[in-house]
Design an enzyme around this catalytic site. Structure first.
Site, short mmCIF file in Angstrom:
data_model
loop_
_atom_site.label_atom_id
_atom_site.label_comp_id
_atom_site.label_asym_id
_atom_site.label_seq_id
_atom_site.Cartn_x
_atom_site.Cartn_y
_atom_site.Cartn_z
N HIS A 169 0.83 -1.21 0.00
CA HIS A 169 0.00 0.00 0.00
C HIS A 169 0.87 1.26 0.00
CE1 HIS A 169 0.63 1.20 4.26
NE2 HIS A 169 0.65 -0.12 4.52
N CYS A 172 3.78 -4.42 6.52
CA CYS A 172 3.32 -4.22 5.15
C CYS A 172 4.46 -3.82 4.23
CB CYS A 172 2.23 -3.14 5.12
SG CYS A 172 0.66 -3.66 5.83
#
Length: 268
Positions: free
Chosen positions: A225, A242
């Site tokens: 992301h 992430c």
């Protein structure tokens, strides 16, 4: 008396005639030394010597606005060390770099050109240390390594921890490449082969209450992301596991192409 008269006659004769060269240029007449008087000098003797007229050598310019490359990255990394530059290194000699060089020059009494010449560079070298690999690529832009063999078939998000890059590959061909960062020592990004199982354009983490735009989940709560923090701080920070992307335009284009079920390979 006769000798003096003869000298005067000779002087009159010389001053009355001029000598011309083959190309028509006038030449100075022959000089005659008169007893008791100082010898005459040629006008050429009154000219300043070459040593007095030679200007100081202008230092060569090494890099200036518009230049790109690894050397510009090193310049920017060293300017960061002396607190004249806070963005980058980007590898592009932009207006911020020019302004930083001009400030550095002015502080040290150098001509404030904004261009990095040999004198400015030597002064900066004496004040800084050799930047490390990740100092040069603090904000990304490092070259990608060769893709893992598992990335050479199908539609794949090929994520290399060693070079901190993400390749979007289709059928073994690299479509796009972007800089990424990963989890910290305590929240590492998992390695292995996964699949994108959920996409969420305006996602917000319920665990950390932080925005995760263009999220593409591949393993539990871990996703690829966009990261505002990565865009601002570069590799000075880390994610909670992430895969962060700092280029919003790049991940927006990637998000539009990736489908649920596409492969994700994380290695390094």
């Amino acid at each position: 008396m006769r000798k003096t008269a003869a000298v005067l006659v000779a002087l009159v004769a010389v001053s009355a005639c001029t000598v011309r060269t083959a190309d028509g240029e006038r030449q100075s007449p022959v000089h005659i030394d008169v007893p008791g008087r100082p010898a005459t000098t040629s006008p050429a003797d009154d000219r300043p010597s070459p040593a007095r007229t030679t200007r100081a050598a202008v230092p060569a310019v090494l890099w200036s606005r518009g230049d790109t490359g690894r050397d510009v990255r090193e310049l920017q990394a060293r300017l960061r060390q002396v607190a004249w530059l806070f963005d980058g290194p980007t590898g592009t000699y932009d207006d911020l770099t020019e302004r930083a060089v001009r400030g550095f020059q002015g502080k040290r009494g150098l001509p404030q050109t904004g261009r990095t010449d040999t004198v400015t560079w030597r002064r900066l070298l004496r004040m800084t240390h050799e930047p490390g690999k990740w100092d040069l690529y603090l904000m990304g832009g490092q070259p990608a390594g060769a893709p893992d063999p598992r990335c050479l078939t199908g539609r794949v998000l090929c994520i290399d921890k060693s070079s901190r890059t993400l390749r979007w590959m289709i059928g073994g061909r690299t479509v796009s490449t972007m800089s990424v960062r990963f989890g910290s020592q305590y929240t590492p990004t998992r390695e292995g082969v996964f699949q994108v199982y959920w996409k969420s354009r305006h996602h917000v983490s319920t665990l950390y209450d932080s925005p995760m735009p263009y999220a593409m989940f591949f393993s539990g709560g871990q996703a690829v992301h966009y990261s505002y923090d990565f865009a601002a701080r570069g590799y000075a920070g880390a994610s909670h596991g992430c895969v962060n992307v700092r280029d919003e335009a790049a991940i927006a284009a990637l998000y539009a192409q990736v489908r649920n079920g596409d492969k994700v390979v994380v290695y390094g």
